[in-house]
Design an enzyme around this catalytic site. Structure first.
Site, PDB file in Angstrom:
ATOM      1  N   PHE A 223     -67.593  40.861 -40.087  1.00 18.30           N
ATOM      2  CA  PHE A 223     -68.450  42.079 -39.041  1.00 18.30           C
ATOM      3  C   PHE A 223     -69.611  40.459 -38.478  1.00 18.30           C
ATOM      4  CE2 PHE A 223     -73.007  42.709 -39.688  1.00 18.30           C
ATOM      5  CZ  PHE A 223     -73.448  44.246 -38.455  1.00 18.30           C
ATOM      6  N   ASP A 224     -70.022  39.805 -38.207  1.00 18.10           N
ATOM      7  CA  ASP A 224     -70.998  38.927 -37.538  1.00 18.10           C
ATOM      8  C   ASP A 224     -70.318  37.991 -36.740  1.00 18.10           C
ATOM      9  OD1 ASP A 224     -69.906  37.827 -40.142  1.00 18.10           O
ATOM     10  OD2 ASP A 224     -71.680  36.563 -40.347  1.00 18.10           O
TER      11      ASP A 224
END
Length: 437
Positions: A223-224
């Protein structure tokens, strides 16, 4: 504070696929502990995504809260984001949220660190959102340097990096090799310019993060990384902070599975980049740095008090000049104006009430005025030497210009030293507590 149960459609989770989230947020998603406060910028929300971390959660949150409460200059809220834990994590989170005013807790019914961060960040009312791992592997002294460029508007996102020369990292050779290899792949295949995608220590301006979230597809560990790649591809500025980091020997991360998921995520992002589907509209960066906390209110008050005290000093100076030489008249008028000015700024500009530390404030304020006095007196001496027969009006005008310059110096000294926000808060708090009894 009552428990709220809401069903929300999370961006990027697909049409019609909602997440049930139990939350202790206040009205309209407002974090706890700030509902009744007078609005002041900025507010920082720190998310801690957790899965089956009941054994360390309380100690870590209390440690983080104590550190921020004692050293952090901005308002903050800590949000525990429990993503489908099966142990007692949610019960611990609920207890902490009830015990500590600045702690909030949300529970999601499905796993995924990215899913938890997406929910917290997309519903945040903070100016800046951040997250850190529950083990607090990253030294907390790096948190303010992480947040500062976002508060000022200089940068859009900020990340901690363990791969900088200024970083101090303690971890095994296997994790070191995997981390460096992963980041090397990002740089060579996707032209990433940031150095460390995996450090669990990141932050972003909320308006920027919200603009990026709908285009981020991953809900887990990639995600990041995807968020950073998306930000970089769209011309956003990413600030990097070297961190001190100690590996958690009790880490629950499945390294092999996570690495495989990351490789699939990289391939998916590469396809999106090639197809042109990786561009999103993002808010323009704030070009002008924002004023530090409280200064927006303090400057007008300081200016009004300064004008009044300057006019009073000039009038007193003109009166004293009838029977005093130029330097003596300036010193006496300046000294009397300094006492009144410090007292007025103490009460109205920096809002310090009561007699506590009043003598120290006058003494330190006197030092600040002494610096200004040296500036104005030296300037007047030069003026008197260059134009000994100048009209009295020209002399007063020169003194006015010198006082304006000295006022800037005084304000910096008063704010950064005499009435530093942290010192003022410490001195005001006992007075407020005594008044509330």
């Amino acid at each position: 504070m009552s428990e709220l149960t809401t069903s929300v459609d999370l961006p990027g989770s697909g049409p019609g696929r909602g997440e049930t989230a139990r939350s202790r947020r206040g009205p309209l998603g407002q974090p706890p502990g700030i509902i009744d406060e007078e609005p002041r910028d900025p507010l920082i929300e720190v998310a801690i995504p957790v899965y089956n971390e009941a054994h360390v959660l309380a100690a870590s949150v209390r440690r983080l809260h104590a550190y921020l409460r004692e050293t952090f200059p901005y308002r903050f809220v800590i949000t525990i984001a429990d993503n489908a834990s099966t142990d007692g994590t949610w019960e611990v989170a609920e207890h902490l949220a009830l015990e500590i005013a600045e702690v909030d807790a949300v529970h999601l019914d499905r796993k995924g660190r990215g899913r938890a961060l997406r929910h917290v960040w997309s519903t945040s009312v903070a100016d800046v959102v951040a997250y850190m791992d529950v083990d607090l592997s990253t030294d907390l002294h790096a948190f303010l340097p992480l947040i500062a460029p976002l508060v000022s508007g200089h940068s859009d996102l900020a990340i901690g990096t363990r791969l900088s020369r200024g970083s101090a990292v303690v971890r095994g050779p296997k994790r070191e090799f995997i981390s460096r290899t992963y980041n090397l792949l990002l740089r060579t295949t996707l032209a990433a310019r940031f150095s460390d995608a995996q450090c669990g220590f990141k932050a972003g301006r909320t308006e920027i993060v919200r603009a990026l979230l709908p285009a981020v597809e991953d809900e887990a560990w990639f995600f990041d990384t995807e968020l950073l790649l998306l930000a970089e591809r769209n011309g956003l500025r990413i600030h990097e902070v070297p961190v001190d980091w100690v590996d958690d020997p009790d880490s629950r991360v499945d390294v092999v599975r996570t690495a495989a998921d990351d490789l699939r995520g990289m391939a998916r992002v590469a396809r999106r980049v090639l197809s042109g589907a990786f561009n999103v509209p993002v808010p323009a960066r704030t070009r002008d740095a924002q004023l530090p906390t409280g200064m927006r209110r303090q400057l007008p008050s300081f200016a009004v008090i300064g004008v009044i005290s300057t006019v009073a000093q000039l009038a007193l100076y003109a009166l004293l000049r009838f029977f005093m030489p130029v330097i003596a008249a300036n010193v006496v008028s300046y000294f009397l104006a300094a006492i009144a000015n410090t007292a007025a700024n103490r009460r109205f500009t920096f809002r310090v009430r009561g007699r506590r530390s009043a003598v120290r404030h006058q003494l330190e304020g006197g030092v600040a005025f002494l610096v200004g006095l040296v500036v104005s007196t030296a300037g007047l001496a030069i003026f008197d030497t260059v134009a000994p027969n100048a009209p009295r009006l020209a002399e007063v005008g020169a003194l006015f210009a010198l006082n304006l310059f000295a006022a800037v110096i005084r304000f910096v000294l008063l704010r950064a030293w005499v009435f530093h926000p942290r010192r003022a808060a410490e001195e005001t708090e006992p007075v407020m507590q005594e008044q509330s009894r």
